[in-house]
Design a protein around this motif. Sequence first.
Motif, PDB file in Angstrom:
ATOM      1  N   GLY A 182       0.611  -1.264   0.033  1.00  0.00           N
ATOM      2  CA  GLY A 182      -0.033   0.161   0.021  1.00  0.00           C
ATOM      3  C   GLY A 182       0.935   1.246  -0.006  1.00  0.00           C
ATOM      4  N   ASP A 183       0.190   2.388  -0.159  1.00  0.00           N
ATOM      5  CA  ASP A 183       1.002   3.431  -0.316  1.00  0.00           C
ATOM      6  C   ASP A 183       1.110   4.488   0.893  1.00  0.00           C
ATOM      7  N   HIS A 184      -0.047   4.250   1.853  1.00  0.00           N
ATOM      8  CA  HIS A 184      -0.070   5.356   2.718  1.00  0.00           C
ATOM      9  C   HIS A 184       0.958   4.947   4.022  1.00  0.00           C
ATOM     10  N   THR A 199       5.521  -5.504   5.062  1.00  0.00           N
ATOM     11  CA  THR A 199       4.931  -4.461   4.125  1.00  0.00           C
ATOM     12  C   THR A 199       5.855  -4.099   3.105  1.00  0.00           C
ATOM     13  N   ILE A 200       5.422  -3.750   1.953  1.00  0.00           N
ATOM     14  CA  ILE A 200       5.812  -3.090   0.992  1.00  0.00           C
ATOM     15  C   ILE A 200       4.992  -1.646   0.762  1.00  0.00           C
ATOM     16  N   GLN A 201       6.061  -0.439   0.711  1.00  0.00           N
ATOM     17  CA  GLN A 201       5.079   0.817   0.747  1.00  0.00           C
ATOM     18  C   GLN A 201       5.559   1.039  -0.876  1.00  0.00           C
ATOM     19  N   ALA A 202       4.229   1.335  -1.542  1.00  0.00           N
ATOM     20  CA  ALA A 202       4.124   1.685  -3.109  1.00  0.00           C
ATOM     21  C   ALA A 202       4.694   3.159  -2.915  1.00  0.00           C
ATOM     22  N   GLN A 203       5.421   3.729  -3.950  1.00  0.00           N
ATOM     23  CA  GLN A 203       5.853   4.957  -4.185  1.00  0.00           C
ATOM     24  C   GLN A 203       5.821   5.053  -5.712  1.00  0.00           C
ATOM     25  N   LEU A 204       4.537   5.397  -6.215  1.00  0.00           N
ATOM     26  CA  LEU A 204       4.382   5.306  -7.645  1.00  0.00           C
ATOM     27  C   LEU A 204       4.056   6.574  -8.160  1.00  0.00           C
ATOM     28  N   LEU A 205       3.726   7.587  -7.479  1.00  0.00           N
ATOM     29  CA  LEU A 205       3.375   9.005  -7.986  1.00  0.00           C
ATOM     30  C   LEU A 205       4.498  10.035  -7.932  1.00  0.00           C
ATOM     31  N   GLU A 206       4.314  10.962  -8.678  1.00  0.00           N
ATOM     32  CA  GLU A 206       5.520  12.107  -8.708  1.00  0.00           C
ATOM     33  C   GLU A 206       5.284  12.714  -7.324  1.00  0.00           C
ATOM     34  N   ASN A 207       4.467  12.859  -6.674  1.00  0.00           N
ATOM     35  CA  ASN A 207       4.484  13.582  -5.371  1.00  0.00           C
ATOM     36  C   ASN A 207       3.957  12.380  -4.566  1.00  0.00           C
TER      37      ASN A 207
END
Length: 232
Positions: A182-184, A199-207
């Motif tokens: 998840g991203d949050h 956990t794996i933190q998703a970092q897929l956005l520009e911000n």
Amino acid sequence: MPSPIKLITVDLDDTLWPAQAVLLRADRIFYAELEKHAPKLTSKLGQHEIRAQRLEYLKAHPELEHYISDWRKQSLLALLAEHGYATEAEQIAEQVFHTFWQARQRVTLFPYVSQVLTELSQKYLIISITNGNAHLDKMPLSQYVRHSLRAEQFGLSKPSPRLFEEALKLANCNSEDVLHIGDHPLDDIEGARQLGIRTIQAQLLENNRDIHPDADAIMTDWRDAPELIARL
């Protein structure tokens, strides 16, 4: 040695697809539909004013915090009644919300999501967990996901452990058998970590959101997911 992973739980918004564009488009469609059915309301309130009114409605009705579909519908019912549509409010609200809801389900996936979930679903059980009102069972991605859990089904949102616990129950797994993507940093990473879930933190956005310092791995491209999962 860590237990082998049997279950992957995955967030939806900003993890499988970028959420902002979906929500902005759905809100524009919501307002355009409202213009058709309630011009007396839209002649006085623009899209941003209606959103502000919706936020104020939640302050007055905090019990709706985890029921975002009901929150949107009930706040709209109140506005319609205030602007001369009391007798038609239910019918208009249902029509307008349904149009919004259909638009909310039209998402554009991050690159490689379908390919990677196809691969992962052959090895792991996958369950989605979201605080939003996207319904994965209305999307082609549902073929890779055994169960879809939404906060509004339980009246609690991540980081509450309730949704994670339900996933464990459905999969008949212990927390050490599970990985959450998840991203949050709070809702996803800290929420999962409370139960000892990797956990794996998703970092897929520009911000991107802030990185949780205790995430087990960081993912910037869905193609990296299988290798990251294998390492864990």
